[in-house]
Design an enzyme around this catalytic site. Sequence first.
Site, PDB file in Angstrom:
ATOM      1  N   SER A 233       3.909  -2.431  10.271  1.00  0.00           N
ATOM      2  CA  SER A 233       5.353  -2.575  10.470  1.00  0.00           C
ATOM      3  C   SER A 233       5.914  -3.925  10.010  1.00  0.00           C
ATOM      4  CB  SER A 233       5.722  -2.311  11.934  1.00  0.00           C
ATOM      5  OG  SER A 233       5.407  -0.972  12.273  1.00  0.00           O
TER       6      SER A 233
ATOM      7  N   GLY B 146       3.250   1.980  10.877  1.00  0.00           N
ATOM      8  CA  GLY B 146       4.302   2.992  10.738  1.00  0.00           C
ATOM      9  C   GLY B 146       5.081   3.276  12.007  1.00  0.00           C
TER      10      GLY B 146
ATOM     11  N   ASN C 272       0.873  -1.182   0.000  1.00  0.00           N
ATOM     12  CA  ASN C 272       0.000   0.000   0.000  1.00  0.00           C
ATOM     13  C   ASN C 272       0.912   1.235   0.000  1.00  0.00           C
ATOM     14  OD1 ASN C 272      -1.814   2.035   0.512  1.00  0.00           O
ATOM     15  ND2 ASN C 272      -2.392   1.327   2.557  1.00  0.00           N
ATOM     16  N   TRP C 273       0.983   1.877  -1.139  1.00  0.00           N
ATOM     17  CA  TRP C 273       1.880   3.045  -1.255  1.00  0.00           C
ATOM     18  C   TRP C 273       1.329   4.288  -0.543  1.00  0.00           C
ATOM     19  CZ3 TRP C 273       5.026   4.018  -6.358  1.00  0.00           C
ATOM     20  CH2 TRP C 273       5.878   2.926  -6.573  1.00  0.00           C
ATOM     21  N   LYS C 274       0.058   4.221  -0.150  1.00  0.00           N
ATOM     22  CA  LYS C 274      -0.597   5.388   0.470  1.00  0.00           C
ATOM     23  C   LYS C 274      -0.400   6.611  -0.434  1.00  0.00           C
ATOM     24  CE  LYS C 274      -0.121   3.108   4.882  1.00  0.00           C
ATOM     25  NZ  LYS C 274       0.027   3.164   6.326  1.00  0.00           N
TER      26      LYS C 274
ATOM     27  N   GLU D 216      -4.942  -4.916  10.842  1.00  0.00           N
ATOM     28  CA  GLU D 216      -3.881  -3.922  11.018  1.00  0.00           C
ATOM     29  C   GLU D 216      -4.094  -3.181  12.338  1.00  0.00           C
ATOM     30  OE1 GLU D 216      -2.080  -2.683   6.936  1.00  0.00           O
ATOM     31  OE2 GLU D 216      -3.742  -1.362   7.389  1.00  0.00           O
TER      32      GLU D 216
ATOM     33  N   GLY E 114       2.996  -1.212   4.236  1.00  0.00           N
ATOM     34  CA  GLY E 114       3.048   0.209   3.904  1.00  0.00           C
ATOM     35  C   GLY E 114       4.470   0.622   3.560  1.00  0.00           C
ATOM     36  N   GLY E 115       5.191   1.153   4.557  1.00  0.00           N
ATOM     37  CA  GLY E 115       6.523   1.719   4.352  1.00  0.00           C
ATOM     38  C   GLY E 115       7.470   0.853   3.535  1.00  0.00           C
TER      39      GLY E 115
ATOM     40  N   HIS F 250      -9.442   1.126   5.371  1.00  0.00           N
ATOM     41  CA  HIS F 250      -8.143   1.315   6.022  1.00  0.00           C
ATOM     42  C   HIS F 250      -8.334   2.257   7.216  1.00  0.00           C
ATOM     43  CE1 HIS F 250      -3.998   2.382   6.794  1.00  0.00           C
ATOM     44  NE2 HIS F 250      -3.651   1.308   6.087  1.00  0.00           N
TER      45      HIS F 250
ATOM     46  N   GLU G  29      -6.665   4.613   8.255  1.00  0.00           N
ATOM     47  CA  GLU G  29      -6.410   6.030   7.955  1.00  0.00           C
ATOM     48  C   GLU G  29      -7.658   6.677   7.356  1.00  0.00           C
ATOM     49  OE1 GLU G  29      -2.787   5.327   5.783  1.00  0.00           O
ATOM     50  OE2 GLU G  29      -1.802   4.808   7.674  1.00  0.00           O
TER      51      GLU G  29
END
Length: 264
Positions: free
Chosen positions: A216, A176, A12-14, A170, A237-238, A100, A102
């Site tokens: 993470s 993150g 997920n590049w966000k 999640e 993510g990251g 998600h 977010e």
Amino acid sequence: MNHKRPPVIAGNWKMNGTSEMVRQFSESILNNVWDENLKQCEIIVCPPAPLIPLFCENASQAAFVVGGQDCHSSESGAYTGDVSALMLKDVGCNSVIVGHSERRISYNEINSTVKLKASAAKKAGLTAIVCVGETQDQKNDGETVEIVTTQVLESIPESASDIDTMIAYEPIWAIGTGKIPKINEIANVHNAIRGAVAKSKGAEVAERIRILYGGSVKPDNVAEILSIDDVDGALVGGASLSSNDFWSLCTNAAKLFAMLSRKV
Ligand code: 13P
């Protein structure tokens, strides 16, 4: 991980990335030593909407598919700034993340909103990756299983099946932050999610549905996380923003799956 459920690694590049990054990412696949095991893995990359067409062009030469990060519950209409599931399908996506944390937090999306989006995804022929997860306070209060199973039951459509739906657990506090739950905590939550799906959709769907862990996940912890029986993949993510990290994460997952499959 279970040999009966092919693993999924979804990046997920966000709200990150440029067209140059997409090109580099795609080249990195072609330049990497191609691991036969990777073919057993379902690899999904979810870039921001404007980069999706470019990703889809490149995906046709490589072993990954492309997903959206969100969709509207309507097919079209006066919803400035939104993207429909049908549009994602039209430009080449096969899946979409919905619910998600977010989006739940920033856009006040509640379970019923997420369910409508997951239904729209299914109708458009996309797999919905339905996200659930607890806050740090809810975890501290011992509410994780209750919160997460309620989110699952209220967010997935009545007609959802393992073909059109995946679930991503999640924990919000793990996103993150570099923190992850203990292995037995992840096992416990995933087991509870599968149990909730069994009650609402039947044992067969529950046995086949893929439940991903996110928060993470890195190349050096993915194998330990995926060795939990009820964890069928990762939502990353990251680490999905670095092609090196992402491909080594995928390779580690694929190796583990190949080893498991050989044992049976
Ligand atoms: P990180 O892997 O950066 O913790 O993000 C997880 C996530 O939110 C994926 O959807």
